[in-house]
Enzyme design. Structure first.
Site, PDB file in Angstrom:
ATOM      1  CE  LYS A   1      60.885  94.079  95.520  1.00 39.40           C
ATOM      2  NZ  LYS A   1      61.227  95.402  94.953  1.00 39.40           N
TER       3      LYS A   1
ATOM      4  CB  THR B   1      60.111  98.420  97.100  1.00 39.40           C
ATOM      5  OG1 THR B   1      59.598  97.680  96.002  1.00 39.40           O
ATOM      6  CG2 THR B   1      61.401  97.792  97.590  1.00 39.40           C
TER       7      THR B   1
HETATM    8  C1  R5P Z   1      63.163  96.457  92.048  1.00 36.13           C
HETATM    9  O1  R5P Z   1      63.612  95.526  91.470  1.00 36.13           O
HETATM   10  C2  R5P Z   1      63.777  97.825  92.077  1.00 36.13           C
HETATM   11  O2  R5P Z   1      65.094  97.813  92.470  1.00 36.13           O
HETATM   12  C3  R5P Z   1      62.965  98.719  92.995  1.00 36.13           C
HETATM   13  O3  R5P Z   1      62.949  98.148  94.276  1.00 36.13           O
HETATM   14  C4  R5P Z   1      61.575  98.838  92.509  1.00 36.13           C
HETATM   15  O4  R5P Z   1      61.584  99.230  91.177  1.00 36.13           O
HETATM   16  C5  R5P Z   1      60.759  99.816  93.311  1.00 36.13           C
HETATM   17  O5  R5P Z   1      59.453  99.754  92.832  1.00 36.13           O
HETATM   18  P1  R5P Z   1      58.238 100.194  93.737  1.00 36.13           P
HETATM   19  O6  R5P Z   1      58.531 101.567  94.270  1.00 36.13           O
HETATM   20  O7  R5P Z   1      57.062 100.177  92.788  1.00 36.13           O
HETATM   21  O8  R5P Z   1      58.058  99.181  94.810  1.00 36.13           O
END
Ligand code: R5P
Length: 312
Positions: free
Chosen positions: A193, A227
């Protein structure tokens, strides 16, 4: 530990604190946690805590700074009231995503918060699924670090999903996803990602076989939901039949619940480290309680027993 066991709560998650005390068969400690008219946090502990083994349950969830301040002031109050030991029970540890500098002239906020908790007078910390395991080392006091994966994996296993594959939505979560995969006996896929800007997620690449499978994305937290939604879309694009998601902390910033409700995710399973609005169910979000696990951990810490059994 000889002192009497007492559990108190700030305003971040009193429902979880009450559930924990119900599991422990004790009453929640009595305290007033409010604000003065000038908006400063006001604390008054009503119970005598002299010589007691005190646990303060407080997630540093939204409003993060306010809940953090409540926690710090409560710890200070217990210290000054001669508690024998104070454990900060922080089911969700905020500021954890700022655990390193990503460019110059930025703070390492997770470290500063750890310093504040120690300086306030905490003797120990009990937390769950810290965003980065290294945060444990930011504390110079013992940290017991619980995992929600045994609970989440039990739920997923009971669904008997066909051809499951566990997916890490970013490189940092591979270890977590791999441990989850081992628990349910599934394959593993990994997404690379990138974040073109803060709070925006983009799938760059994916490794692993997902075509024809039921994908289970495993993450530590859901903040904007970007994400998860991007990962779900990429998985279906590559032939996954259905996509589920599991995450310990439902932060659900801004419109996250709406975004998830409108997404292709069949179900999103989280825990109650952060209290959820009723609308969460409409977004097909299921909450699993971590109260029995925290209660067991508190009891074991109080009795100086090992916590290892809680990880299996
Ligand atoms: C990222 O490093 C974490 O593990 C999560 O994937 C992230 O915090 C999710 O954030 P969001 O929902 O804003 O994409």
């Amino acid at each position: 530990m000889d002192g009497r066991l007492l559990v108190f709560s700030g305003n971040a998650n009193p429902a979880l604190a009450k559930e924990i005390t119900a599991c422990l068969r004790i009453s929640l400690g009595r305290a007033m946690v409010g604000t003065f008219k000038n908006s400063e946090t006001r604390i008054k502990i009503h119970d005598n805590v002299r010589g007691c083994d005190v646990f303060v349950v407080q997630s540093t969830s939204t409003p993060v700074d306010h809940h953090l301040m409540e926690l710090l002031l409560m710890i200070d109050a217990f210290r000054r009231a001669s508690a024998a030991r104070v454990t900060a029970v922080i089911p969700y540890y905020g500021y954890a995503k700022q655990e390193k500098k990503t460019s110059g002239r930025e703070p390492i906020s997770a470290k500063l918060v750890a310093n504040l908790i120690r300086t306030a007078g905490a003797d120990r910390v009990l937390s769950m699924d810290l965003h980065a395991p290294a945060i444990e080392g930011f504390f110079d006091i013992p940290v017991d670090h619980l995992q929600a994966s045994p609970l989440l994996a039990d739920y997923i296993r009971d669904l008997n999903l066909p051809d499951p594959v566990v997916v890490s939505p970013d490189a940092g979560g591979v270890g977590r996803a791999n441990r989850f995969r081992e628990r349910i006996g599934a394959g593993l896929a990994i997404i690379a990602k990138q974040r073109p800007e803060p709070d925006t997620a983009e799938v760059v690449e994916m490794v692993g076989e997902v075509a024809g499978k039921t994908a289970i994305i495993v993450d530590d937290m859901i903040s904007t939901g970007g994400t998860l939604v991007e990962a779900a879309h990429a998985l279906l694009d590559r032939g996954a039949r259905k996509v589920y998601a599991c995450a310990t902390h439902g932060v659900f910033a801004a419109e996250a619940l709406d975004i998830i409700g409108q997404s292709e995710l069949v179900e999103t399973i989280i825990t109650n480290t952060i209290p959820q609005p009723n609308t969460a169910t409409a977004a097909r979000v299921r909450t699993i309680s971590v109260a029995p696990l925290f209660a067991e951990a508190i009891m074991r810490i109080h009795k100086d027993l090992s916590l290892s059994a809680l990880f299996s």
